[in-house]
Design an enzyme around this catalytic site. Structure first.
Site, mmCIF file in Angstrom:
data_model
loop_
_atom_site.group_PDB
_atom_site.id
_atom_site.type_symbol
_atom_site.label_atom_id
_atom_site.label_comp_id
_atom_site.label_asym_id
_atom_site.label_seq_id
_atom_site.Cartn_x
_atom_site.Cartn_y
_atom_site.Cartn_z
ATOM 1 N N ALA A 192 13.010 77.268 13.726
ATOM 2 C CA ALA A 192 14.351 77.799 14.021
ATOM 3 C C ALA A 192 15.438 76.764 13.740
ATOM 4 C CB ALA A 192 14.395 78.275 15.465
ATOM 5 N N LYS A 205 19.074 64.551 27.383
ATOM 6 C CA LYS A 205 18.414 65.798 26.963
ATOM 7 C C LYS A 205 17.014 65.854 27.583
ATOM 8 C CE LYS A 205 17.855 69.503 24.196
ATOM 9 N NZ LYS A 205 17.240 69.582 22.926
ATOM 10 N N ASN A 234 12.064 73.049 31.002
ATOM 11 C CA ASN A 234 10.911 73.477 30.194
ATOM 12 C C ASN A 234 9.660 73.752 31.016
ATOM 13 O OD1 ASN A 234 12.931 72.645 28.373
ATOM 14 N ND2 ASN A 234 11.433 72.462 26.761
ATOM 15 N N SER A 245 11.750 76.649 24.916
ATOM 16 C CA SER A 245 10.727 76.453 23.883
ATOM 17 C C SER A 245 9.334 76.339 24.513
ATOM 18 C CB SER A 245 11.054 75.205 23.060
ATOM 19 O OG SER A 245 11.301 74.109 23.912
HETATM 20 O O1 PAF Z 1 13.603 73.336 24.780
HETATM 21 C C1 PAF Z 1 14.499 74.187 24.986
HETATM 22 O O2 PAF Z 1 14.260 75.387 25.053
HETATM 23 C C2 PAF Z 1 15.937 73.711 25.141
HETATM 24 O O3 PAF Z 1 15.983 72.326 24.846
HETATM 25 C C3 PAF Z 1 16.581 73.983 26.501
HETATM 26 C C4 PAF Z 1 17.778 73.087 26.699
HETATM 27 C C5 PAF Z 1 15.624 73.807 27.649
HETATM 28 C C6 PAF Z 1 17.188 75.370 26.523
HETATM 29 O O4 PAF Z 1 16.280 76.416 26.411
#
Ligand code: PAF
Length: 303
Positions: A10, A182, A190, A252
């Site tokens: 993506a 991040k 996650n 993700s």
């Molecule tokens: O990994 C992910 O999906 C993204 O980095 C996040 C910030 C958790 C948003 O879905």
């Protein structure tokens, strides 16, 4: 520039499309066995317009040989197997930009790629593939770039190149700051969304508040030991903001678990745990989530 995007998932596809539109010669590289040829890709924009299909060349060794820039957007655990077979074809001046979730993905290959100009990138753009040939831009974000070695420091011009393709892009003197911030967000959102199989927005519910607080207090301790200036209040506000901004999104890791794919937990919570161990900091709450995700992965690895 001659650009090869390695790993057109993506995020890779989103960048490939925009870099092509900005006038660069962009080619794709699939690291899983794939025949060279043309790969059609269309883009569904934030305004929900579908932009015309572009035919990208794929797995073209000539494109690798003439690449000015390799943008590597594979999953963190795929970085080593994806990159190693390609480096023999690259010119020594080819800039390698690695854009992965988590931290530490380049550690195992660093010795073999350190003679190239190296740049690390992190982005908060949201994107998903509707099928192999269409990518949807689902959330506007920001991208940060920063050097990972001395020759990478000569690549500040890339901020302008990337910004022209898909804004906003900033060059930072120390990319570890944005990467840690991040990582902190990923360590919370996650694993929790993967374990509970819920969209990001569910984590705003009251029941998750104590867990998120406990995770963040451990994360802040490790980040401070790593020289980052941050506080629980600051991180907590940032996590809450991402949960709200991406409330309908499926993280993700949630998607990886649902589709029985390997997750990036080793490079997210796993990286945090490694750093915590080095600083002798106990992170029991993060460790619990790490083990839960590992157990979930084991279920289908054993099957
Ligand atoms: O990994 C992910 O999906 C993204 O980095 C996040 C910030 C958790 C948003 O879905």
């Amino acid at each position: 520039m001659n650009i090869v995007v390695v790993g057109p998932g993506a995020i890779g596809s989103l960048w490939a499309y925009h870099l092509h539109q900005a006038g660069h010669r962009v080619s794709l590289w699939h690291h899983t066995p794939s025949q060279s040829g043309l790969y059609p890709l269309s883009l569904c924009t934030l305004a929900e317009d579908t932009l015309p299909t572009i035919d990208f060349t794929t797995n073209d060794t000539e494109a690798l040989k003439t690449a000015d820039l390799l943008l590597v957007t594979v999953k963190a655990w795929q970085l080593e197997p994806a990159l190693l077979p390609l480096i023999q074809h690259l010119h020594p001046d080819t800039i390698i930009v690695c854009m992965q979730n988590g931290m530490g993905a380049t550690d195992s290959v660093y010795e073999k790629i350190q003679h190239f100009p190296l740049v690390l990138a992190t982005t908060t753009h949201g994107a998903f593939k509707t099928d192999a040939q269409q990518v949807c831009h689902s959330g506007l974000g920001q991208t940060m770039l920063g050097a990972a070695n001395l020759s990478g420091e000569q690549c500040t011009f890339l901020a302008e190149v990337f910004n022209h393709a898909l804004s906003e892009v900033l060059w930072v003197a120390d990319i570890r700051g944005p990467l840690w911030n991040k990582l902190a967000i990923n360590c919370v959102i996650n694993p929790l969304t993967a374990i509970h199989q819920c969209p990001n927005g569910t984590l705003a519910e009251e029941q998750f508040r104590p867990t998120i607080k406990a995770l963040l207090s451990e994360i802040v301790a490790v980040m401070r030991a790593e020289g980052m200036t941050t506080s629980e209040e600051e991180l907590s506000a940032r996590v809450a903001q991402v949960i709200t901004a991406t409330k309908a999104n499926h993280s993700s890791m949630k998607q990886d678990i649902a589709q029985q794919r390997r997750t990036e937990i080793d490079f997210i919570t796993g990286y945090l745990i490694q750093q915590a161990q080095q600083h002798h900091i106990a992170v029991p709450n993060n460790l619990r989530l790490f083990e839960q995700i590992k157990q979930m992965e084991q279920l289908w690895i054993q099957a």
